[in-house]
Write a protein that holds these residues in place. Sequence first.
Motif, PDB file in Angstrom:
ATOM      1  N   LYS A 267     -65.353 -51.351  39.308  1.00 52.15           N
ATOM      2  CA  LYS A 267     -66.972 -50.954  40.038  1.00 52.15           C
ATOM      3  C   LYS A 267     -65.708 -49.523  39.223  1.00 52.15           C
ATOM      4  O   LYS A 267     -66.080 -48.911  39.149  1.00 52.15           O
ATOM      5  CB  LYS A 267     -67.139 -51.324  40.466  1.00 52.15           C
ATOM      6  CG  LYS A 267     -67.828 -50.280  41.299  1.00 52.15           C
ATOM      7  CD  LYS A 267     -68.537 -50.861  42.659  1.00 52.15           C
ATOM      8  CE  LYS A 267     -69.946 -50.156  42.906  1.00 52.15           C
ATOM      9  NZ  LYS A 267     -70.907 -51.084  42.609  1.00 52.15           N
ATOM     10  N   GLU A 268     -64.851 -49.426  39.486  1.00 45.87           N
ATOM     11  CA  GLU A 268     -63.614 -47.859  39.350  1.00 45.87           C
ATOM     12  C   GLU A 268     -63.867 -47.672  38.446  1.00 45.87           C
ATOM     13  O   GLU A 268     -63.880 -46.788  37.749  1.00 45.87           O
ATOM     14  CB  GLU A 268     -62.935 -48.096  40.429  1.00 45.87           C
ATOM     15  CG  GLU A 268     -61.786 -47.382  40.747  1.00 45.87           C
ATOM     16  CD  GLU A 268     -61.271 -47.168  41.281  1.00 45.87           C
ATOM     17  OE1 GLU A 268     -60.332 -47.067  42.553  1.00 45.87           O
ATOM     18  OE2 GLU A 268     -59.507 -47.368  40.813  1.00 45.87           O
ATOM     19  N   LEU A 269     -63.439 -48.223  36.985  1.00 48.09           N
ATOM     20  CA  LEU A 269     -63.315 -48.133  36.438  1.00 48.09           C
ATOM     21  C   LEU A 269     -64.486 -47.662  35.364  1.00 48.09           C
ATOM     22  O   LEU A 269     -64.822 -47.000  34.505  1.00 48.09           O
ATOM     23  CB  LEU A 269     -62.019 -49.403  34.902  1.00 48.09           C
ATOM     24  CG  LEU A 269     -61.089 -49.954  36.037  1.00 48.09           C
ATOM     25  CD1 LEU A 269     -60.840 -50.864  35.393  1.00 48.09           C
ATOM     26  CD2 LEU A 269     -60.415 -48.381  35.402  1.00 48.09           C
ATOM     27  N   ALA A 270     -65.321 -48.184  35.566  1.00 44.92           N
ATOM     28  CA  ALA A 270     -66.479 -48.184  35.277  1.00 44.92           C
ATOM     29  C   ALA A 270     -67.514 -46.667  36.003  1.00 44.92           C
ATOM     30  O   ALA A 270     -68.490 -46.108  35.028  1.00 44.92           O
ATOM     31  CB  ALA A 270     -67.733 -49.265  35.362  1.00 44.92           C
ATOM     32  N   GLU A 287     -71.260 -62.129  36.316  1.00 38.89           N
ATOM     33  CA  GLU A 287     -70.107 -60.796  37.035  1.00 38.89           C
ATOM     34  C   GLU A 287     -69.655 -59.377  37.138  1.00 38.89           C
ATOM     35  O   GLU A 287     -70.421 -58.499  37.406  1.00 38.89           O
ATOM     36  CB  GLU A 287     -69.274 -61.916  38.100  1.00 38.89           C
ATOM     37  CG  GLU A 287     -68.812 -61.221  39.312  1.00 38.89           C
ATOM     38  CD  GLU A 287     -67.733 -61.958  39.835  1.00 38.89           C
ATOM     39  OE1 GLU A 287     -67.426 -61.665  41.647  1.00 38.89           O
ATOM     40  OE2 GLU A 287     -66.837 -61.400  39.225  1.00 38.89           O
ATOM     41  N   SER A 288     -69.042 -59.456  35.373  1.00 36.79           N
ATOM     42  CA  SER A 288     -68.664 -57.860  35.176  1.00 36.79           C
ATOM     43  C   SER A 288     -69.548 -57.425  34.832  1.00 36.79           C
ATOM     44  O   SER A 288     -69.540 -55.889  35.266  1.00 36.79           O
ATOM     45  CB  SER A 288     -67.419 -58.744  34.067  1.00 36.79           C
ATOM     46  OG  SER A 288     -67.005 -58.993  34.581  1.00 36.79           O
ATOM     47  N   ARG A 289     -71.199 -57.535  34.595  1.00 37.61           N
ATOM     48  CA  ARG A 289     -72.144 -56.738  33.726  1.00 37.61           C
ATOM     49  C   ARG A 289     -72.882 -56.495  35.293  1.00 37.61           C
ATOM     50  O   ARG A 289     -73.096 -55.018  35.370  1.00 37.61           O
ATOM     51  CB  ARG A 289     -72.985 -58.185  33.137  1.00 37.61           C
ATOM     52  CG  ARG A 289     -73.990 -57.797  32.405  1.00 37.61           C
ATOM     53  CD  ARG A 289     -73.625 -56.060  31.605  1.00 37.61           C
ATOM     54  NE  ARG A 289     -73.521 -56.374  30.241  1.00 37.61           N
ATOM     55  CZ  ARG A 289     -72.892 -54.910  29.380  1.00 37.61           C
ATOM     56  NH1 ARG A 289     -72.307 -54.315  30.334  1.00 37.61           N
ATOM     57  NH2 ARG A 289     -72.666 -55.171  28.197  1.00 37.61           N
ATOM     58  N   THR A 297     -70.710 -50.387  27.640  1.00 37.91           N
ATOM     59  CA  THR A 297     -70.348 -51.444  26.302  1.00 37.91           C
ATOM     60  C   THR A 297     -68.689 -52.706  26.850  1.00 37.91           C
ATOM     61  O   THR A 297     -68.147 -51.898  27.643  1.00 37.91           O
ATOM     62  CB  THR A 297     -69.887 -51.315  25.272  1.00 37.91           C
ATOM     63  OG1 THR A 297     -71.546 -50.346  24.399  1.00 37.91           O
ATOM     64  CG2 THR A 297     -69.641 -52.080  24.130  1.00 37.91           C
ATOM     65  N   LEU A 298     -69.429 -53.877  26.986  1.00 32.79           N
ATOM     66  CA  LEU A 298     -67.716 -54.555  27.631  1.00 32.79           C
ATOM     67  C   LEU A 298     -67.434 -54.930  26.138  1.00 32.79           C
ATOM     68  O   LEU A 298     -68.409 -55.365  25.111  1.00 32.79           O
ATOM     69  CB  LEU A 298     -68.452 -55.587  28.443  1.00 32.79           C
ATOM     70  CG  LEU A 298     -69.418 -55.553  29.691  1.00 32.79           C
ATOM     71  CD1 LEU A 298     -69.780 -56.322  30.455  1.00 32.79           C
ATOM     72  CD2 LEU A 298     -68.394 -54.617  30.730  1.00 32.79           C
ATOM     73  N   GLN A 323     -72.774 -65.895  24.107  1.00 35.86           N
ATOM     74  CA  GLN A 323     -74.737 -66.403  24.554  1.00 35.86           C
ATOM     75  C   GLN A 323     -74.414 -65.529  25.781  1.00 35.86           C
ATOM     76  O   GLN A 323     -75.254 -64.635  26.127  1.00 35.86           O
ATOM     77  CB  GLN A 323     -74.774 -67.940  24.844  1.00 35.86           C
ATOM     78  CG  GLN A 323     -75.975 -67.820  25.329  1.00 35.86           C
ATOM     79  CD  GLN A 323     -76.223 -69.398  24.099  1.00 35.86           C
ATOM     80  OE1 GLN A 323     -75.193 -70.045  23.327  1.00 35.86           O
ATOM     81  NE2 GLN A 323     -77.331 -69.338  22.757  1.00 35.86           N
ATOM     82  N   LEU A 324     -73.189 -65.635  26.518  1.00 34.81           N
ATOM     83  CA  LEU A 324     -72.658 -65.210  27.699  1.00 34.81           C
ATOM     84  C   LEU A 324     -73.325 -63.754  28.140  1.00 34.81           C
ATOM     85  O   LEU A 324     -73.613 -62.206  28.988  1.00 34.81           O
ATOM     86  CB  LEU A 324     -72.004 -65.223  29.088  1.00 34.81           C
ATOM     87  CG  LEU A 324     -72.133 -66.678  29.175  1.00 34.81           C
ATOM     88  CD1 LEU A 324     -70.730 -67.399  29.737  1.00 34.81           C
ATOM     89  CD2 LEU A 324     -72.893 -66.772  30.482  1.00 34.81           C
ATOM     90  N   PHE A 325     -72.336 -62.645  26.375  1.00 30.24           N
ATOM     91  CA  PHE A 325     -72.701 -61.483  26.703  1.00 30.24           C
ATOM     92  C   PHE A 325     -73.876 -60.714  26.059  1.00 30.24           C
ATOM     93  O   PHE A 325     -74.325 -59.368  26.609  1.00 30.24           O
ATOM     94  CB  PHE A 325     -71.334 -60.369  25.708  1.00 30.24           C
ATOM     95  CG  PHE A 325     -70.154 -60.714  26.607  1.00 30.24           C
ATOM     96  CD1 PHE A 325     -70.063 -59.678  27.404  1.00 30.24           C
ATOM     97  CD2 PHE A 325     -69.048 -62.171  25.781  1.00 30.24           C
ATOM     98  CE1 PHE A 325     -68.770 -59.060  27.758  1.00 30.24           C
ATOM     99  CE2 PHE A 325     -67.969 -61.295  26.156  1.00 30.24           C
ATOM    100  CZ  PHE A 325     -67.733 -60.279  27.629  1.00 30.24           C
ATOM    101  N   GLY A 326     -75.004 -61.379  25.518  1.00 29.14           N
ATOM    102  CA  GLY A 326     -75.948 -61.183  24.665  1.00 29.14           C
ATOM    103  C   GLY A 326     -75.388 -60.626  23.478  1.00 29.14           C
ATOM    104  O   GLY A 326     -74.674 -60.099  23.612  1.00 29.14           O
ATOM    105  N   ASN A 327     -76.416 -60.404  23.083  1.00 29.86           N
ATOM    106  CA  ASN A 327     -76.224 -59.300  21.599  1.00 29.86           C
ATOM    107  C   ASN A 327     -76.087 -57.559  21.362  1.00 29.86           C
ATOM    108  O   ASN A 327     -76.195 -57.390  20.111  1.00 29.86           O
ATOM    109  CB  ASN A 327     -77.461 -59.990  20.549  1.00 29.86           C
ATOM    110  CG  ASN A 327     -78.755 -59.756  21.186  1.00 29.86           C
ATOM    111  OD1 ASN A 327     -79.131 -59.005  22.024  1.00 29.86           O
ATOM    112  ND2 ASN A 327     -79.471 -59.848  20.021  1.00 29.86           N
TER     113      ASN A 327
END
Length: 357
Positions: A267-270, A287-289, A297-298, A323-327
Amino acid sequence: MKCKQCQFFYKFASKYNFTMKNDLFLRAAKGEKVERTPVWLMRQAGRILPQYRALRERLSGFIELVKTPELAAEVTLQPVNLLGVDAAIIFSDILVIPEAMGLPYLMEEKKGPIFPKTIKNWQDMEQLKIADAESDLGYVLEAIKITKKELNGRVPLIGFAGAPFTIFTYMVEGAGSKTFSKARKMMYEDPALAHKLLQKITDSTINYLKMQVLAGADLIQIFDSWAGILPPEQYTEFGTFYIDQICKAIQNVPKTIFAKGAFFARKELAQLDCQVIGLDWNMDITESRQIIGENRTLQGNLDPCVLYASFETIRKETRKMLQLFGNQRHIANLGHGVYPDTDPEKVKCFIETVKEF
Ligand code: CP3
């Protein structure tokens, strides 16, 4: 290029990557729309390629290679030419910063980096200088310029540095460590000394990264490889505080922060002035998203050990990750550097699976 209009055009064109043939990586970093997910691998330059080992064997060692700009450029291009990644990363090491500050390192075969002298007290710290990029690290800047020329806009070039905390651990420990107890002891025994040293590293790193951008780096990544060893509060005080200074000082290019193991600091880094957050393979993607939000961007995060599995498993695990990250707003990568004994064919399988998805 004498004509004023031409100069204006080229400045404009390079700012907006008109001259870049494959700018998927930069677009994904900035959160712009992409036709497919870009892919590269941390530690792709060197280590895994037989072509790297062949070149390396002709030299006295790793440091000679790092300090010979033409050869460093050649090694940087190898994964672009041989593996088909969507970005190049300049061949160097995070440990060039301590050396530029007056603390040289040796690279021992199979053991890794060793510092013959370490920082133990105020006197040691005061003897260190703040690195001047042009005079102390000119060889990296030269390698960036040569690489940019040879890439000729095929893919973007990533510049990088270690995060101040990770560099601090090497300067105090003198090598890698299981517990990092020397570095952590200093943080409890004499926090003012630890902070002074971290500030000197930060100032050196800012000088260095500013010059990397001027030399042609299209994005910069900060590697905080040992972030995960600190308790959250200490990471805020000794880690993020200095990364924040770097993020604020480096402008005009996107920035990636990869803090390995620092799941507690996502959260802090974001909140920092950066566009990309790297995830390691222990971090849950969904969870990260949620924690990081939609505005970053991840990058990541396949377990590097998946590349020891069969081709079929590699394809399956890579697709699951995609799939989990999305496109959109994703840069495919491993969750840490590729391991040296990975079969390059397996690396290619990972890259091709991303490209075909
Ligand atoms: O990503 C790339 O391909 C660019 C080149 C790069 C190297 N080191 C070349 C290298 C990068 C980005 C690094 C970063 C680096 N170096 C980190 C942060 C990333 C991470 O993996 O956590 C760290 C902690 C180091 C310190 C370091 N350098 C160690 C521990 C070692 C020894 C073990 C190893 O292979 O990583 C190195 C040596 C090193 N740096 C090699 C390479 C290709 C191998 C040396 C050789 O050829 O003999």
